[in-house]
Design an enzyme around this catalytic site. Structure first.
Site, PDB file in Angstrom:
ATOM      1  N   ILE A 241      37.794   4.595 -35.165  1.00 41.52           N
ATOM      2  CA  ILE A 241      37.707   5.962 -34.659  1.00 41.52           C
ATOM      3  C   ILE A 241      37.921   5.997 -33.149  1.00 41.52           C
ATOM      4  O   ILE A 241      38.514   6.942 -32.610  1.00 41.52           O
ATOM      5  CB  ILE A 241      36.358   6.614 -35.043  1.00 41.52           C
TER       6      ILE A 241
ATOM      7  N   SER B 298      31.836  -3.496 -26.411  1.00 39.74           N
ATOM      8  CA  SER B 298      31.958  -3.846 -27.824  1.00 39.74           C
ATOM      9  C   SER B 298      31.700  -5.323 -28.004  1.00 39.74           C
ATOM     10  O   SER B 298      32.027  -6.129 -27.127  1.00 39.74           O
ATOM     11  CB  SER B 298      33.364  -3.495 -28.348  1.00 39.74           C
ATOM     12  N   ARG B 299      31.142  -5.684 -29.155  1.00 38.50           N
ATOM     13  CA  ARG B 299      30.944  -7.101 -29.458  1.00 38.50           C
ATOM     14  C   ARG B 299      32.226  -7.772 -29.920  1.00 38.50           C
ATOM     15  O   ARG B 299      32.329  -8.995 -29.918  1.00 38.50           O
ATOM     16  CB  ARG B 299      29.867  -7.252 -30.535  1.00 38.50           C
TER      17      ARG B 299
ATOM     18  N   LYS C 237      29.678  11.588 -34.414  1.00 36.70           N
ATOM     19  CA  LYS C 237      28.879  12.000 -35.572  1.00 36.70           C
ATOM     20  C   LYS C 237      28.760  10.849 -36.574  1.00 36.70           C
ATOM     21  O   LYS C 237      29.670  10.005 -36.656  1.00 36.70           O
ATOM     22  CB  LYS C 237      29.492  13.239 -36.228  1.00 36.70           C
TER      23      LYS C 237
ATOM     24  N   ASP D 265      29.249  10.425 -44.746  1.00 40.17           N
ATOM     25  CA  ASP D 265      29.938  10.244 -43.461  1.00 40.17           C
ATOM     26  C   ASP D 265      31.072  11.259 -43.324  1.00 40.17           C
ATOM     27  O   ASP D 265      31.153  11.956 -42.315  1.00 40.17           O
ATOM     28  CB  ASP D 265      30.448   8.812 -43.316  1.00 40.17           C
TER      29      ASP D 265
END
Length: 310
Positions: A15, A37-38, A91, A170
């Site tokens: 996303i 971010s990992r 969201k 979702d």
């Protein structure tokens, strides 16, 4: 020209790459200064493994946009707010209502920090016009049919069928974000049926029976399994005609005739709104869609279906 908002994007997944990065790049109100971010990386900006490393680096940042899965997002958002940053939440805004309420209180206790719980589908091209048309109508009934292929839209995202991942809610919460925005009145859940794949912690399909006010029935059919046809449709029957939103709210029909709609795009509209909130030092956290999902888990009759594999 006002100084641009220095923004860090947290969570570099599908996303973020499909929607957030293009919207940020096109908005002169923002300057992307970091990614967190990992695993994912964004070229051209410093990358950090977690929010603590970003904060400790001393890099000038005004705001963060969180695109991580909902479970674990509260800790990241709380750290950002504690560091004085404005926070935008993809969201759903969190894994539970309680943790989002806590973030609201934390933002309100700060000095001009904004917390934005986003609902991108509310910015689809037909939604504002639908709300305006329905405002003076008596609603007789409404129906949501939101059916999409999980393998296409969430390829390999195992977390979405884990506890806290929301499963079919979702995408379903997108429909709920639209109807809570366009229907003139309060929407309440009366019953729900939830279908869980064997061994999974979140539903792959759901049916909701809701009521608007105390009279008008509103149904929802959510399913992650269809490969074809897929649909993202809302139909509202009123005392003066029938309204339909199709393609996730992008197209609006009144009594079978398509209406002209305008818009800049869902995610560009979200970032425009976030810039307005940051400039004003205000928050925007409408949790009605999430409350309906929480009620579905509370009231829902649960059944089990065949195991599911991506």
């Amino acid at each position: 020209m006002a100084e641009r908002i220095k923004l860090a994007l947290v969570g570099i997944g599908k996303i973020a790459r499909d929607q957030h990065l293009p919207a940020i790049a096109a908005d002169n109100a923002f300057e992307l200064v970091a990614a967190v971010s990992r695993s994912g990386r964004v070229e051209g900006v410093p990358n950090f493994n977690d929010i603590a490393a970003l904060i400790e680096s001393g890099l000038p940042v005004d705001a963060v946009s969180l695109c991580t899965p909902p479970v674990g997002r509260h800790r990241i958002a709380a750290q950002a707010l504690a560091a004085g940053l404005h926070v935008m939440l993809e969201k759903p805004p969190g894994a539970t209502l309680a943790e989002v309420h806590q973030l609201q209180a934390q933002a309100a206790a700060g000095s001009g920090r904004s917390l934005f719980a986003t609902w991108h589908s509310r910015h689809a091209a037909g939604v504002d016009a639908a709300r305006a048309w329905l405002a003076d109508k008596q609603i007789k009934q409404a129906a949501i049919v939101w059916r999409e292929d999980i393998r296409v839209w969430h390829p390999g995202q195992e977390w979405i069928l884990e506890a806290g991942g929301l499963g079919v809610f979702d995408p379903g919460i997108n429909a709920l974000s639209i109807v809570t925005s366009i229907l003139p009145g309060a929407l309440r859940l009366e019953s729900a049926k939830l279908v869980f794949p064997a061994g999974r912690g979140a539903p792959i399909a759901a049916g909701l029976a809701m009521v608007l006010g105390e009279a008008a029935p509103v149904s929802a059919d959510f399913d992650f399994r269809p490969t074809w046809p897929q649909s993202w449709d809302i139909t509202v029957e009123t005392d003066r005609g029938t309204l339909m939103l199709t393609e996730g709210g992008a197209r609006l029909w009144i009594d079978g005739e398509e209406q002209r709609t305008d818009g800049i795009g869902e995610y560009p509209a979200l970032y425009r709104r976030f810039a307005e909130l940051v400039a004003a030092g205000r928050s925007d956290c409408d949790l009605r869609p999430m409350a309906l999902v929480a009620d579905a888990f509370l009231l829902g009759e649960r059944t089990e279906t065949d195991p599911f594999a991506f």
